[in-house]
Design a protein around this motif. Structure first.
Motif, PDB file in Angstrom:
ATOM      1  N   ALA A  81     -16.938 -50.717 -18.053  1.00  0.00           N
ATOM      2  CA  ALA A  81     -16.703 -52.018 -18.667  1.00  0.00           C
ATOM      3  C   ALA A  81     -17.901 -52.948 -18.492  1.00  0.00           C
ATOM      4  CB  ALA A  81     -15.457 -52.658 -18.064  1.00  0.00           C
ATOM      5  N   ARG A  82     -18.779 -52.651 -17.541  1.00  0.00           N
ATOM      6  CA  ARG A  82     -19.950 -53.483 -17.296  1.00  0.00           C
ATOM      7  C   ARG A  82     -21.108 -53.197 -18.236  1.00  0.00           C
ATOM      8  NH1 ARG A  82     -20.403 -52.018 -11.291  1.00  0.00           N
ATOM      9  NH2 ARG A  82     -18.772 -50.590 -11.838  1.00  0.00           N
ATOM     10  N   GLY A  83     -21.181 -51.982 -18.770  1.00  0.00           N
ATOM     11  CA  GLY A  83     -22.289 -51.663 -19.656  1.00  0.00           C
ATOM     12  C   GLY A  83     -22.497 -50.178 -19.831  1.00  0.00           C
ATOM     13  N   LEU A  84     -23.678 -49.868 -20.284  1.00  0.00           N
ATOM     14  CA  LEU A  84     -24.077 -48.490 -20.560  1.00  0.00           C
ATOM     15  C   LEU A  84     -25.227 -48.158 -19.622  1.00  0.00           C
ATOM     16  CD1 LEU A  84     -24.160 -46.831 -23.860  1.00  0.00           C
ATOM     17  CD2 LEU A  84     -26.336 -46.895 -22.712  1.00  0.00           C
ATOM     18  N   ARG A  85     -25.161 -47.016 -18.976  1.00  0.00           N
ATOM     19  CA  ARG A  85     -26.176 -46.625 -18.003  1.00  0.00           C
ATOM     20  C   ARG A  85     -26.799 -45.306 -18.433  1.00  0.00           C
ATOM     21  NH1 ARG A  85     -24.422 -47.001 -11.959  1.00  0.00           N
ATOM     22  NH2 ARG A  85     -24.916 -49.169 -12.410  1.00  0.00           N
ATOM     23  N   ARG A  86     -28.121 -45.305 -18.574  1.00  0.00           N
ATOM     24  CA  ARG A  86     -28.862 -44.085 -18.883  1.00  0.00           C
ATOM     25  C   ARG A  86     -29.521 -43.616 -17.590  1.00  0.00           C
ATOM     26  NH1 ARG A  86     -32.974 -44.752 -23.256  1.00  0.00           N
ATOM     27  NH2 ARG A  86     -31.383 -43.983 -24.633  1.00  0.00           N
ATOM     28  N   THR A  87     -29.077 -42.459 -17.120  1.00  0.00           N
ATOM     29  CA  THR A  87     -29.587 -41.908 -15.880  1.00  0.00           C
ATOM     30  C   THR A  87     -30.591 -40.819 -16.215  1.00  0.00           C
ATOM     31  OG1 THR A  87     -27.479 -42.335 -14.811  1.00  0.00           O
ATOM     32  CG2 THR A  87     -28.950 -40.805 -13.720  1.00  0.00           C
ATOM     33  N   GLY A  88     -31.826 -41.041 -15.850  1.00  0.00           N
ATOM     34  CA  GLY A  88     -32.869 -40.046 -16.016  1.00  0.00           C
ATOM     35  C   GLY A  88     -33.123 -39.339 -14.704  1.00  0.00           C
ATOM     36  N   ARG A 114     -30.646 -52.774 -29.167  1.00  0.00           N
ATOM     37  CA  ARG A 114     -30.473 -53.888 -28.243  1.00  0.00           C
ATOM     38  C   ARG A 114     -30.950 -55.192 -28.864  1.00  0.00           C
ATOM     39  NH1 ARG A 114     -33.091 -52.194 -22.637  1.00  0.00           N
ATOM     40  NH2 ARG A 114     -32.395 -54.285 -22.165  1.00  0.00           N
ATOM     41  N   ARG A 115     -30.430 -56.279 -28.352  1.00  0.00           N
ATOM     42  CA  ARG A 115     -30.860 -57.605 -28.811  1.00  0.00           C
ATOM     43  C   ARG A 115     -32.305 -57.846 -28.391  1.00  0.00           C
ATOM     44  NH1 ARG A 115     -26.231 -59.629 -30.432  1.00  0.00           N
ATOM     45  NH2 ARG A 115     -24.387 -59.448 -29.151  1.00  0.00           N
ATOM     46  N   GLY A 116     -33.113 -58.325 -29.346  1.00  0.00           N
ATOM     47  CA  GLY A 116     -34.476 -58.705 -29.054  1.00  0.00           C
ATOM     48  C   GLY A 116     -35.431 -57.563 -28.789  1.00  0.00           C
ATOM     49  N   GLU A 128     -37.610 -48.906 -32.648  1.00  0.00           N
ATOM     50  CA  GLU A 128     -38.486 -47.750 -32.523  1.00  0.00           C
ATOM     51  C   GLU A 128     -38.839 -47.441 -31.071  1.00  0.00           C
ATOM     52  OE1 GLU A 128     -39.915 -50.591 -34.345  1.00  0.00           O
ATOM     53  OE2 GLU A 128     -38.555 -50.034 -35.956  1.00  0.00           O
ATOM     54  N   SER A 129     -38.818 -48.461 -30.207  1.00  0.00           N
ATOM     55  CA  SER A 129     -39.271 -48.258 -28.833  1.00  0.00           C
ATOM     56  C   SER A 129     -38.233 -47.554 -27.963  1.00  0.00           C
ATOM     57  CB  SER A 129     -39.636 -49.593 -28.206  1.00  0.00           C
ATOM     58  OG  SER A 129     -38.482 -50.398 -28.092  1.00  0.00           O
ATOM     59  N   ALA A 130     -36.981 -47.577 -28.341  1.00  0.00           N
ATOM     60  CA  ALA A 130     -35.933 -46.997 -27.503  1.00  0.00           C
ATOM     61  C   ALA A 130     -35.726 -45.524 -27.829  1.00  0.00           C
ATOM     62  CB  ALA A 130     -34.634 -47.763 -27.711  1.00  0.00           C
ATOM     63  N   PRO A 131     -35.755 -44.662 -26.807  1.00  0.00           N
ATOM     64  CA  PRO A 131     -35.443 -43.257 -27.062  1.00  0.00           C
ATOM     65  C   PRO A 131     -33.943 -43.102 -27.329  1.00  0.00           C
ATOM     66  CG  PRO A 131     -35.800 -43.623 -24.728  1.00  0.00           C
ATOM     67  CD  PRO A 131     -36.107 -44.908 -25.425  1.00  0.00           C
ATOM     68  N   PRO A 132     -33.548 -42.046 -28.021  1.00  0.00           N
ATOM     69  CA  PRO A 132     -32.116 -41.870 -28.306  1.00  0.00           C
ATOM     70  C   PRO A 132     -31.320 -41.631 -27.026  1.00  0.00           C
ATOM     71  CG  PRO A 132     -33.394 -39.997 -29.109  1.00  0.00           C
ATOM     72  CD  PRO A 132     -34.366 -41.009 -28.615  1.00  0.00           C
ATOM     73  N   LEU A 133     -30.058 -42.067 -27.043  1.00  0.00           N
ATOM     74  CA  LEU A 133     -29.184 -41.832 -25.900  1.00  0.00           C
ATOM     75  C   LEU A 133     -28.851 -40.355 -25.767  1.00  0.00           C
ATOM     76  CD1 LEU A 133     -26.676 -44.790 -26.340  1.00  0.00           C
ATOM     77  CD2 LEU A 133     -28.517 -44.605 -24.681  1.00  0.00           C
ATOM     78  N   LEU A 134     -28.432 -39.759 -26.863  1.00  0.00           N
ATOM     79  CA  LEU A 134     -28.054 -38.347 -26.914  1.00  0.00           C
ATOM     80  C   LEU A 134     -28.649 -37.724 -28.167  1.00  0.00           C
ATOM     81  CD1 LEU A 134     -24.201 -38.764 -26.379  1.00  0.00           C
ATOM     82  CD2 LEU A 134     -25.872 -38.327 -24.607  1.00  0.00           C
TER      83      LEU A 134
END
Length: 184
Positions: free
Chosen positions: A94-101, A141-143, A147-153
Motif C-alpha cells: 500500500a506504500r508503493g512499488l519497490r524494484r529490488t535489484g 513517474r511524475r516529472g 525513456e530513462s526508466a527501465p521496464p519493471l518486467l
C-alpha cells in the motif's frame, strides 16, 4: 514449511474475480513467482557455495586456519548472492512499488506513479545486451522522462522467459495495484 513466494500466485488463482487478493496490504509482496531461470541459477550458485564451504572445512582441518576462514567468508558471500538473486524483482504494498535489484533497491511511492502499462518493444534477453521483440511493463513517474526508466518486467527476463501467461498475470496485478493506490 511455508514458502511465502508461492502464496502470491495461489492467492491469484483462488480469487480470479478480485484484482488484489491480499488481506494485509501493508506488507511488501511480489505478485508473481520467481521464474525457473532465476531459481535454476540460484540453485547452481548454492551448489558452488556448498563446494566452497566443504573446501573451507578441509582447509581448516589441515591446519591452515586463515585459508579456511577466507574460504568460509567466500562461501557466505556466495550464499548471500544467491539469496539476493532470489529476492530480485518487483514488490508492491500500500506504500508503493519497490524494484529490488542485485545491488540497489528503489521504492517509488504511489503518489509519484502516473501509470503502469504494458508496451510492445525491444527488450533485453535474460538481462544480456542482446535485444529481442517482446512485451515490457513500463512505469511512468511524475516529472521523469519515460525513456530513462527501465521496464519493471519483460517477457524475456529471468522470471518470465517462456511463461507468457505468468507475465500477463503479473502485469495485470501490478496495473491493478497502481490503479487502486495512485488514486488515493
Amino acid at each position: 514449511m511455508p514458502l511465502p513466494f508461492l502464496t502470491a500466485e495461489r492467492a491469484f488463482d483462488a480469487a480470479d474475480d478480485v484484482a488484489l487478493p491480499f488481506d494485509d496490504r501493508e506488507r511488501w509482496r511480489r505478485p508473481y513467482r520467481p521464474g525457473p531461470w532465476r531459481v535454476g541459477v540460484a540453485a547452481l550458485v548454492l551448489l558452488i557455495a556448498s563446494f566452497v564451504m566443504l573446501s573451507a572445512v578441509v582447509i581448516a582441518l589441515t591446519g591452515a586456519l586463515t585459508g579456511g576462514t577466507v574460504c568460509l567468508l567466500v562461501g557466505v558471500l556466495v550464499i548471500a548472492a544467491a539469496l539476493r538473486l532470489l529476492r530480485m524483482g518487483v514488490w508492491v504494498s500500500a506504500r508503493g512499488l519497490r524494484r529490488t535489484g542485485f545491488l540497489v533497491t528503489r521504492t517509488i511511492p504511489w503518489a509519484q506513479v502516473v501509470s503502469v502499462r504494458t508496451a510492445q518493444q525491444p527488450v533485453r534477453w535474460l538481462g544480456l545486451p542482446r535485444t529481442v521483440q517482446g512485451q515490457a511493463l513500463l512505469l511512468v513517474r511524475r516529472g521523469r522522462p519515460q525513456e530513462s526508466a527501465p521496464p519493471l518486467l519483460t517477457t524475456h527476463n529471468a522470471d518470465f522467459l517462456s511463461r507468457a501467461t505468468a507475465f500477463d498475470r503479473a502485469a495485470d496485478t501490478l496495473e491493478a495495484w497502481a490503479d487502486e493506490y495512485r488514486q488515493r
